[in-house]
Design an enzyme around this catalytic site. Structure first.
Site, PDB file in Angstrom:
ATOM      1  N   HIS A  18      -4.785  -5.757   6.233  1.00 34.05           N
ATOM      2  CA  HIS A  18      -3.540  -5.660   7.002  1.00 34.05           C
ATOM      3  C   HIS A  18      -3.427  -6.762   8.061  1.00 34.05           C
ATOM      4  O   HIS A  18      -2.328  -7.220   8.361  1.00 34.05           O
ATOM      5  CB  HIS A  18      -3.421  -4.276   7.649  1.00 34.05           C
ATOM      6  CG  HIS A  18      -3.295  -3.175   6.635  1.00 34.05           C
ATOM      7  ND1 HIS A  18      -3.697  -1.883   6.857  1.00 34.05           N
ATOM      8  CD2 HIS A  18      -2.813  -3.199   5.354  1.00 34.05           C
ATOM      9  CE1 HIS A  18      -3.459  -1.149   5.776  1.00 34.05           C
ATOM     10  NE2 HIS A  18      -2.935  -1.927   4.853  1.00 34.05           N
ATOM     11  N   HIS A  41       1.139  -1.181  -4.994  1.00 35.27           N
ATOM     12  CA  HIS A  41       0.292   0.015  -4.867  1.00 35.27           C
ATOM     13  C   HIS A  41       0.372   0.447  -3.401  1.00 35.27           C
ATOM     14  O   HIS A  41      -0.439   0.029  -2.581  1.00 35.27           O
ATOM     15  CB  HIS A  41      -1.152  -0.288  -5.248  1.00 35.27           C
ATOM     16  CG  HIS A  41      -1.353  -0.655  -6.691  1.00 35.27           C
ATOM     17  ND1 HIS A  41      -0.895  -1.849  -7.226  1.00 35.27           N
ATOM     18  CD2 HIS A  41      -1.956   0.014  -7.705  1.00 35.27           C
ATOM     19  CE1 HIS A  41      -1.222  -1.888  -8.513  1.00 35.27           C
ATOM     20  NE2 HIS A  41      -1.861  -0.772  -8.832  1.00 35.27           N
ATOM     21  N   SER A  96       0.102  -0.299   4.277  1.00 33.82           N
ATOM     22  CA  SER A  96       0.818  -1.569   4.103  1.00 33.82           C
ATOM     23  C   SER A  96       2.344  -1.407   4.206  1.00 33.82           C
ATOM     24  O   SER A  96       2.995  -2.208   4.891  1.00 33.82           O
ATOM     25  CB  SER A  96       0.408  -2.253   2.793  1.00 33.82           C
ATOM     26  OG  SER A  96       0.485  -1.387   1.695  1.00 33.82           O
ATOM     27  N   GLU A 114       4.453   3.514  -6.032  1.00 33.13           N
ATOM     28  CA  GLU A 114       3.290   4.397  -5.868  1.00 33.13           C
ATOM     29  C   GLU A 114       3.307   5.386  -7.024  1.00 33.13           C
ATOM     30  O   GLU A 114       4.307   6.055  -7.260  1.00 33.13           O
ATOM     31  CB  GLU A 114       3.368   5.114  -4.503  1.00 33.13           C
ATOM     32  CG  GLU A 114       2.372   6.238  -4.312  1.00 33.13           C
ATOM     33  CD  GLU A 114       0.909   5.842  -4.540  1.00 33.13           C
ATOM     34  OE1 GLU A 114       0.462   4.823  -3.995  1.00 33.13           O
ATOM     35  OE2 GLU A 114       0.216   6.560  -5.307  1.00 33.13           O
ATOM     36  N   GLY A 140       2.840   0.184 -10.574  1.00 34.75           N
ATOM     37  CA  GLY A 140       3.109  -1.061  -9.846  1.00 34.75           C
ATOM     38  C   GLY A 140       2.940  -2.300 -10.704  1.00 34.75           C
ATOM     39  O   GLY A 140       3.556  -3.335 -10.429  1.00 34.75           O
ATOM     40  N   ASP A 161      -2.574  -4.112  -4.432  1.00 33.98           N
ATOM     41  CA  ASP A 161      -3.712  -3.482  -3.755  1.00 33.98           C
ATOM     42  C   ASP A 161      -4.162  -2.242  -4.546  1.00 33.98           C
ATOM     43  O   ASP A 161      -3.974  -1.107  -4.100  1.00 33.98           O
ATOM     44  CB  ASP A 161      -3.260  -3.102  -2.326  1.00 33.98           C
ATOM     45  CG  ASP A 161      -4.367  -2.475  -1.515  1.00 33.98           C
ATOM     46  OD1 ASP A 161      -5.553  -2.636  -1.855  1.00 33.98           O
ATOM     47  OD2 ASP A 161      -4.034  -1.807  -0.508  1.00 33.98           O
TER      48      ASP A 161
END
Ligand code: SAM
Length: 277
Positions: A18, A41, A96, A114, A140, A161
């Site tokens: 991050h 993700h 995120s 998601e 994703g 991610d």
């Protein structure tokens, strides 16, 4: 799908990812033209670190838990810590999508994907009042082909991610980076990966090189030498088409995080151009 990010939110890997994510976003925000972030993700978007899940692992204590005050440090670190503090840290930690959404301007867009139904529901609820954010309960990886290139926006970031639950996740990730570059060559791609031992990471880099991809920067933070593959010894962020001077900023940020996240002095940071422009 067993992975739930609520058990891991705010850990050292989130801080690394991050912090670097915010540096990239600051670059995108320098120009008035809008941009798209595609977060493939996403997780839940924000996490309560007093939850049953977070307390069960206590991982955040060795991450954001070590920053009860904001230390003096480089602007990259202080900006990140102030930004997450404004979103509720240390006891509420932004995922995120939470961090990205907090900096969006009217002209920018965030698409979140998601796959876990419960997390997707929480995510949708968290952004129900944010017009620039769209939440999709879907895979994703296939979303790359659905949403790229972005409609009406010429700049952007693709954040990938994945949970690394599957043994072939490095291969899937490499393919996703390739797809992103092909569909949206102007976009920046940031792909997170775990470091348990070195061999899979070397193989991942080789796959990307062999695919003919250009301008790849690898950022890694190790808590310790990765000799015991049963542990998460560190993590990396592979950035394709990084912004100007991102390499120096990434090094500054990770060098500032390292002594706090790995105080025993066994950790290391490496920023490496693995393929030139
Ligand atoms: N990016 C988030 C952040 O930084 O706050 C954390 C993401 S977490 C590492 C990975 C997430 O991907 C989990 O919430 C998991 O449910 C979700 N997931 C797993 N497979 C997926 C897929 N194929 N497509 C979209 N999401 C997926």
């Amino acid at each position: 799908m067993n992975y739930r990010h609520a058990y891991h939110a705010g850990n050292f890997a989130d801080m690394m990812k991050h912090g670097l994510l915010l540096v990239i976003l600051r670059h995108l925000l320098r120009k008035p033209a809008g941009f798209l972030v595609l977060d493939t993700h996403s997780g839940c978007g924000t996490y309560d670190l007093d939850s049953v899940e977070a307390r069960k692992t206590g991982e955040w204590r060795d991450g954001i838990g070590r920053f009860d005050t904001i230390p003096e440090g480089p602007v990259e670190l202080v900006d990140y810590l102030h930004s997450i503090q404004a979103l509720g840290a240390p006891m509420r930690y932004p995922g995120s999508p939470g961090l990205i959404a907090s900096v969006l301007r009217e002209q920018d867009r965030l698409i979140c994907c998601e796959l876990h139904p419960e997390d997707a529901t929480i995510l949708r609820h968290n952004f129900r009042r944010k017009d620039q954010v769209a939440v999709h309960e879907r895979d994703g990886y296939t979303a790359l082909k659905a949403f790229l290139p972005p409609r009406n926006l010429k700049r952007g970031l693709i954040l990938i991610d994945p949970p690394f639950e599957k043994t072939d996740e490095f291969d899937t990730l490499a393919e996703a980076i390739r797809t992103s570059r092909k569909l949206f060559p102007m976009g920046i791609v940031a792909a997170w990966y775990p470091i348990k031992h070195r061999a899979p990471v070397r193989q991942f880099h080789d796959t990307l090189r062999d695919a003919g991809l250009r301008d790849l920067l690898d950022c890694s933070l190790l808590l310790r030498s990765p000799t015991d593959p049963s542990r998460l010894n560190g993590c990396g962020l592979l950035v394709a088409s990084p912004p100007y001077h991102f390499d120096e900023q990434a090094k500054t940020l990770l060098d500032a995080l390292l002594p706090i996240l790995a105080p025993d002095g066994e950790g290391s940071v490496e920023i490496r151009q693995i393929v030139e422009e």
